[in-house]
Structure formats: structure tokens, C-alpha cells
Design an enzyme around this catalytic site. Structure first.
Site, mmCIF file in Angstrom:
data_model
loop_
_atom_site.group_PDB
_atom_site.id
_atom_site.type_symbol
_atom_site.label_atom_id
_atom_site.label_comp_id
_atom_site.label_asym_id
_atom_site.label_seq_id
_atom_site.Cartn_x
_atom_site.Cartn_y
_atom_site.Cartn_z
ATOM 1 C CB VAL A 44 -0.928 0.022 1.230
ATOM 2 C CG1 VAL A 44 -1.779 1.293 1.249
ATOM 3 C CG2 VAL A 44 -1.821 -1.219 1.256
ATOM 4 C CB CYS A 45 1.127 4.175 0.581
ATOM 5 S SG CYS A 45 1.463 5.948 0.593
ATOM 6 C CB ALA A 46 5.851 4.964 -0.417
ATOM 7 N N GLY A 47 4.869 1.590 0.084
ATOM 8 C CA GLY A 47 5.365 0.248 0.352
ATOM 9 C C GLY A 47 5.801 -0.455 -0.921
ATOM 10 N N GLY A 86 -2.961 2.231 -3.904
ATOM 11 C CA GLY A 86 -2.414 3.587 -3.954
ATOM 12 C C GLY A 86 -2.180 4.134 -2.558
#
Length: 239
Positions: free
Chosen positions: A103-106, A153
Site C-alpha cells: 500500500v502506498c510507498a510500500g 495507492g
């Protein structure tokens, strides 16, 4: 995979954006047979990017083979990508997991561990372009499924993401039941997104985030060197 135990591991680390993983955790922990592992190098309190204290439940050494590996983002992601022990664990756990997710910048962490080469992936819109540097294929969708890689996202997309993962693991009927049980029926108070926000507002946000994005880019560039056989800069290693 709807029968038996489902081993689900969430990476916890200092400076994480906790909603990236606690949103999905709230959903996936309710799946039949789910066993949740909140993973870090040690069992000790860690602090999220907004000061929330979190406690891991398992060390890397005690982590079983995972059905799902989930990695979130946050400002701590930059230092994390220079930590050889963490990145080695992510690479190993991701290689054997049935589903490798973020999720996200993971997704940058997964890519930095060599797990997204040639895979389409979502990311927070501010950092999505950095995926290409790490060999992944940036995608603008809120949820991206590419073979056994599933990504969401930025931040709140993790909840939508979790229901997609739930359906993959246990079927659509189970995921729908959970969505109803958790009363997931979002009604955002404002109709605004990256796609329709005023250009001046997007520019303002990018300008405010510029120092963080520059640091993130530098960490991604170091990860590229490491993936190509170079040595990461130990000065940025997480203790």
C-alpha cells in the site's frame, strides 16, 4: 485458499504510515483461518510517522512462510531501504509468499527488494514515478493486480485493497460479507483527487513535499545500485 490457516504478515517499522497496514489488517484479520503477524526485527514499540505507538508481534526470525506479505509506506521507508537486514527479509519473504502486496510507498520497498521487476504497481501519486527507476511499471489505478502482486495507492486505498485481497484469498462472498460487516460505504466529504484537483493545488503539494521526495529518490537510487551488485550506504541504515 479458503480452507485452513492463512498466514498474513504486515511489516511494521519506525516512521511507517500506520493506516497503510492497519486498514488492511482490520479487514484481513477477520478472514476465516487468518493468522496475523506484525513483523519487525525486534519485539519493541515503534512510533509511526504521526506519533502513534505500535507493537510488533513477531520478529523476522520467527516469521512463518507467508501466504500474504503486506508492506506499507511512510517517511521511514527511506531509511528502511538502506537497512540490509530488513531488505534481505523482505526479499526472502516475498520470494516464498503466495501474494506479495503493498500500500502506498510500500511498493517502493518491494521494488527495492527486487520483487517488482516487470510488474505493474500502484503507489502514492507523489512517488509513483520512482517505481520505474526500480524496474516496476507505474500504474495510476487505485488497486493494481498483476499476477500474484497486489498493490494499493496512497494510504486510504489500503482499505479498498484489503477487500480485493480478501476476495482473492477466500472468495467474493466472504469479502462482500466483511465489507457489509465493517460498514465500508465511503462517502468522501469532498470530490477531489489527483485526477481533478486544481493544478495550482497539486503544484503546492508537490512543492511542500519536494524535500521528502528528493530524499526518497536518493534512497531509490541507492537501492538500484544495490540491486545491480553495489554496496548500500551504511550511514542511512536503520538501527
Amino acid at each position: 485458499m479458503s480452507s485452513g490457516t492463512i498466514e498474513i504478515g504486515f511489516l511494521f517499522y519506525p516512521g511507517m504510515t500506520q493506516l497503510d497496514v492497519t486498514g488492511p489488517l482490520e479487514v484481513l484479520a477477520r478472514l476465516p483461518g487468518a493468522r496475523i503477524h506484525c513483523l519487525w526485527k525486534r519485539i519493541e514499540p515503534i512510533t509511526s510517522d504521526v506519533g502513534l505507538t505500535l507493537m510488533p508481534t513477531a520478529t523476522f526470525a520467527d516469521c512463518p512462510r507467508l501466504d500474504v506479505l503486506c508492506v506499507g509506506g511512510g517517511p521511514g521507508q527511506m531509511a528502511l531501504m538502506d537497512d540490509e537486514a530488513v531488505m534481505a527479509f523482505i526479499a526472502k519473504a516475498g520470494t516464498s509468499a503466495r501474494y506479495v502486496t503493498s500500500v502506498c510507498a510500500g511498493s517502493l520497498i518491494l521494488a527495492g527488494a527486487g520483487l517488482l521487476e516487470g510488474y505493474r504497481s500502484a503507489c502514492h501519486w507523489l512517488s509513483r514515478d520512482q517505481l520505474a527507476l526500480l524496474g516496476a511499471v507505474p500504474a495510476e489505478s487505485r488497486i493494481v493486480v498483476d499476477r500474484n502482486r497486489i498493490s494499493g495507492g496512497g494510504v486510504t486505498a489500503g482499505i479498498d485493497f484489503a477487500f480485493h485481497v480478501a476476495a482473492e484469498l477466500c472468495g467474493e462472498a466472504v469479502a462482500k460479507r466483511l465489507q457489509l460487516l465493517l460498514e465500508y460505504d465511503p462517502e468522501p466529504p469532498f470530490a477531489i483527487s489527483e485526477r481533478d484537483a486544481p493544478p495550482e493545488l497539486l503544484a503546492e503539494i508537490r512543492a511542500a513535499a519536494a524535500p521528502m521526495l528528493a530524499e526518497r529518490l536518493a534512497s531509490s537510487q541507492r537501492a538500484v545500485v544495490r540491486l545491480r551488485g553495489g554496496v548500500p550506504d551504511a550511514r542511512h541504515r536503520v538501527s
